[in-house]
Motif scaffolding. Sequence first.
Motif, PDB file in Angstrom:
ATOM      1  N   GLU A  80     -31.528  26.455  36.783  1.00  0.00           N
ATOM      2  CA  GLU A  80     -31.746  25.821  37.884  1.00  0.00           C
ATOM      3  C   GLU A  80     -30.404  26.246  38.916  1.00  0.00           C
ATOM      4  O   GLU A  80     -31.216  25.937  40.105  1.00  0.00           O
ATOM      5  CB  GLU A  80     -31.196  23.751  37.731  1.00  0.00           C
ATOM      6  CG  GLU A  80     -31.316  23.382  38.886  1.00  0.00           C
ATOM      7  CD  GLU A  80     -31.260  21.862  38.624  1.00  0.00           C
ATOM      8  OE1 GLU A  80     -30.707  20.932  38.647  1.00  0.00           O
ATOM      9  OE2 GLU A  80     -29.856  21.577  36.984  1.00  0.00           O
ATOM     10  N   CYS A  81     -29.233  26.231  38.397  1.00  0.00           N
ATOM     11  CA  CYS A  81     -28.216  26.770  39.539  1.00  0.00           C
ATOM     12  C   CYS A  81     -28.374  28.241  39.623  1.00  0.00           C
ATOM     13  O   CYS A  81     -27.578  29.105  39.114  1.00  0.00           O
ATOM     14  CB  CYS A  81     -26.638  26.620  38.748  1.00  0.00           C
ATOM     15  SG  CYS A  81     -27.265  24.612  39.100  1.00  0.00           S
ATOM     16  N   ASP A  82     -29.653  29.001  40.451  1.00  0.00           N
ATOM     17  CA  ASP A  82     -29.778  30.326  40.275  1.00  0.00           C
ATOM     18  C   ASP A  82     -30.454  30.527  41.682  1.00  0.00           C
ATOM     19  O   ASP A  82     -31.068  30.412  41.579  1.00  0.00           O
ATOM     20  CB  ASP A  82     -30.464  31.253  39.160  1.00  0.00           C
ATOM     21  CG  ASP A  82     -30.503  32.521  38.678  1.00  0.00           C
ATOM     22  OD1 ASP A  82     -30.448  33.172  39.561  1.00  0.00           O
ATOM     23  OD2 ASP A  82     -31.279  32.924  38.123  1.00  0.00           O
ATOM     24  N   PRO A  83     -29.576  31.708  42.358  1.00  0.00           N
ATOM     25  CA  PRO A  83     -30.231  31.732  43.720  1.00  0.00           C
ATOM     26  C   PRO A  83     -31.177  32.805  43.712  1.00  0.00           C
ATOM     27  O   PRO A  83     -32.049  32.487  44.286  1.00  0.00           O
ATOM     28  CB  PRO A  83     -29.451  32.914  44.450  1.00  0.00           C
ATOM     29  CG  PRO A  83     -28.045  33.519  43.403  1.00  0.00           C
ATOM     30  CD  PRO A  83     -28.167  32.301  42.083  1.00  0.00           C
ATOM     31  N   GLU A 143     -34.909  34.403  50.961  1.00  0.00           N
ATOM     32  CA  GLU A 143     -33.420  33.286  51.791  1.00  0.00           C
ATOM     33  C   GLU A 143     -33.818  32.402  52.378  1.00  0.00           C
ATOM     34  O   GLU A 143     -34.071  31.596  53.553  1.00  0.00           O
ATOM     35  CB  GLU A 143     -32.651  34.291  52.779  1.00  0.00           C
ATOM     36  CG  GLU A 143     -32.348  35.845  52.022  1.00  0.00           C
ATOM     37  CD  GLU A 143     -31.004  36.387  53.395  1.00  0.00           C
ATOM     38  OE1 GLU A 143     -30.549  35.561  54.065  1.00  0.00           O
ATOM     39  OE2 GLU A 143     -30.883  37.772  52.358  1.00  0.00           O
ATOM     40  N   GLU A 144     -34.610  31.410  51.102  1.00  0.00           N
ATOM     41  CA  GLU A 144     -34.684  29.999  51.454  1.00  0.00           C
ATOM     42  C   GLU A 144     -34.613  29.252  50.114  1.00  0.00           C
ATOM     43  O   GLU A 144     -34.375  30.046  49.502  1.00  0.00           O
ATOM     44  CB  GLU A 144     -36.300  29.894  52.081  1.00  0.00           C
ATOM     45  CG  GLU A 144     -37.341  30.554  51.067  1.00  0.00           C
ATOM     46  CD  GLU A 144     -38.413  30.994  51.503  1.00  0.00           C
ATOM     47  OE1 GLU A 144     -38.793  30.806  52.426  1.00  0.00           O
ATOM     48  OE2 GLU A 144     -39.894  30.821  51.077  1.00  0.00           O
ATOM     49  N   ALA A 180     -27.984  40.229  43.571  1.00  0.00           N
ATOM     50  CA  ALA A 180     -29.078  40.200  43.605  1.00  0.00           C
ATOM     51  C   ALA A 180     -29.975  41.423  44.919  1.00  0.00           C
ATOM     52  O   ALA A 180     -30.387  42.265  44.677  1.00  0.00           O
ATOM     53  CB  ALA A 180     -29.926  39.019  43.747  1.00  0.00           C
ATOM     54  N   HIS A 181     -29.837  41.261  45.830  1.00  0.00           N
ATOM     55  CA  HIS A 181     -29.641  41.837  47.076  1.00  0.00           C
ATOM     56  C   HIS A 181     -29.112  43.563  46.804  1.00  0.00           C
ATOM     57  O   HIS A 181     -30.024  44.778  47.371  1.00  0.00           O
ATOM     58  CB  HIS A 181     -29.454  41.567  48.370  1.00  0.00           C
ATOM     59  CG  HIS A 181     -30.280  40.701  49.238  1.00  0.00           C
ATOM     60  ND1 HIS A 181     -31.675  40.334  49.007  1.00  0.00           N
ATOM     61  CD2 HIS A 181     -29.732  39.610  49.979  1.00  0.00           C
ATOM     62  CE1 HIS A 181     -31.863  39.479  49.203  1.00  0.00           C
ATOM     63  NE2 HIS A 181     -30.998  38.706  49.757  1.00  0.00           N
ATOM     64  N   ALA A 222     -32.487  30.345  46.532  1.00  0.00           N
ATOM     65  CA  ALA A 222     -31.310  31.340  47.538  1.00  0.00           C
ATOM     66  C   ALA A 222     -29.950  31.271  48.385  1.00  0.00           C
ATOM     67  O   ALA A 222     -29.550  31.810  48.036  1.00  0.00           O
ATOM     68  CB  ALA A 222     -32.783  32.575  48.232  1.00  0.00           C
ATOM     69  N   LEU A 223     -30.064  30.026  49.141  1.00  0.00           N
ATOM     70  CA  LEU A 223     -29.580  29.372  50.171  1.00  0.00           C
ATOM     71  C   LEU A 223     -28.750  28.644  49.538  1.00  0.00           C
ATOM     72  O   LEU A 223     -27.445  28.278  49.323  1.00  0.00           O
ATOM     73  CB  LEU A 223     -30.286  28.569  51.290  1.00  0.00           C
ATOM     74  CG  LEU A 223     -31.388  29.573  52.061  1.00  0.00           C
ATOM     75  CD1 LEU A 223     -31.552  29.362  53.660  1.00  0.00           C
ATOM     76  CD2 LEU A 223     -29.844  31.419  52.329  1.00  0.00           C
ATOM     77  N   GLU A 224     -29.365  27.411  48.145  1.00  0.00           N
ATOM     78  CA  GLU A 224     -28.293  26.188  47.961  1.00  0.00           C
ATOM     79  C   GLU A 224     -27.250  27.017  46.505  1.00  0.00           C
ATOM     80  O   GLU A 224     -25.892  26.412  47.041  1.00  0.00           O
ATOM     81  CB  GLU A 224     -29.073  25.611  47.314  1.00  0.00           C
ATOM     82  CG  GLU A 224     -28.274  24.590  46.027  1.00  0.00           C
ATOM     83  CD  GLU A 224     -29.720  23.530  46.024  1.00  0.00           C
ATOM     84  OE1 GLU A 224     -28.733  22.638  45.132  1.00  0.00           O
ATOM     85  OE2 GLU A 224     -30.812  24.322  45.763  1.00  0.00           O
ATOM     86  N   PHE A 225     -27.644  28.131  46.291  1.00  0.00           N
ATOM     87  CA  PHE A 225     -26.830  28.921  44.891  1.00  0.00           C
ATOM     88  C   PHE A 225     -26.087  30.317  45.713  1.00  0.00           C
ATOM     89  O   PHE A 225     -26.459  31.822  44.926  1.00  0.00           O
ATOM     90  CB  PHE A 225     -27.425  28.500  44.144  1.00  0.00           C
ATOM     91  CG  PHE A 225     -28.047  27.174  43.120  1.00  0.00           C
ATOM     92  CD1 PHE A 225     -26.702  26.787  42.883  1.00  0.00           C
ATOM     93  CD2 PHE A 225     -29.343  27.136  43.416  1.00  0.00           C
ATOM     94  CE1 PHE A 225     -27.255  25.308  42.589  1.00  0.00           C
ATOM     95  CE2 PHE A 225     -29.239  25.702  42.942  1.00  0.00           C
ATOM     96  CZ  PHE A 225     -28.724  24.962  42.390  1.00  0.00           C
TER      97      PHE A 225
END
Length: 315
Positions: free
Chosen positions: A249-252, A192-193, A210-211, A196-199
């Motif tokens: 690019e825009c993927d957690p 979670e960094e 995903a989790h 993962a945080l941005e998207f």
Amino acid sequence: MPLDPQLEAMFANQPEWPPIRNIPVPVLRESVRSSSIQLPPPQVSLASVSDRTIPGPNGEIPVRIYTPEGKGPFPVTAYFHGGGFVVGDLDTQDMIARGLAAGAETIVVSVDYRLAPEHKFPAAFEDCWAATQWAAANAAELGGDPALIAVAGDSAGGVLASACALLARDAGAPRIAAQINWYGPGIHPIPEEGSALEFANGPVLRLEDAHYFWELHIKDESDYDDFRASPMKAESHKGLAPAFIAAAECDPIRDAVEAYGPVLEKAGVEVEVKRYPGMVHGFVSWLGFLPGAQEAMADACAFARKQFAAARQTA
């Protein structure tokens, strides 16, 4: 970079996809299936597409075999669809299998592996590994070359392809000429960094989604340490097949996808990692109309053809 303008326009006309934790699995599967089969296929020509079953560790496994046009024997690629190990089938990513068969000039054996939560880890992997072995053993019957075997997958299927490449190396056969992974993370759980945080809220895939997929897939948290779930956690990555890794690019889970590249490179494995600007998780499924998806398919196919040519020379 912002979201691809074509995707932004497409999403603007659609209701927001709800968190999947709130959707019953049968409803989720049918929703994904119904939306997927409406997507336009790539404009490619193939010699044949046929369905059959092959022996598996828990009964017959449905597969779909795509044969390219031209004169064989062709390379043979075992392909594993995405869907978080919970959704997806031979139809939902039919477009990817078609694009791969035509573009890489390879027979593609697409695998309808068992899904969670009915079939927990490592059931999906066991089916995919059985299919990889079957593809190699039956390559000649299919019009293929048993010395030119590859594995490929998108998302969850990319994880399965990475894991099959690892086990093939450990088992000594089949010899894998190339592994293709479209946005399958190399490690679980997703750290979670970064991306993962941005998207975390998508678009398309949320970090929480995903989790949740993995909660449905694994038996307990010890499964995360198994290389079949987290390829980066294998004891060694030396001697693996050349790898193509594509990230959106825009993927957690982008950073977890790309993280596998340096691990392979450090082990002396030929690897190509490419990030596709403005793309979202699952974008290769829009191969029929999205330039970014077409680029990711063309890049993967070019990589595969290069590795097949190199393998022919050393055979």
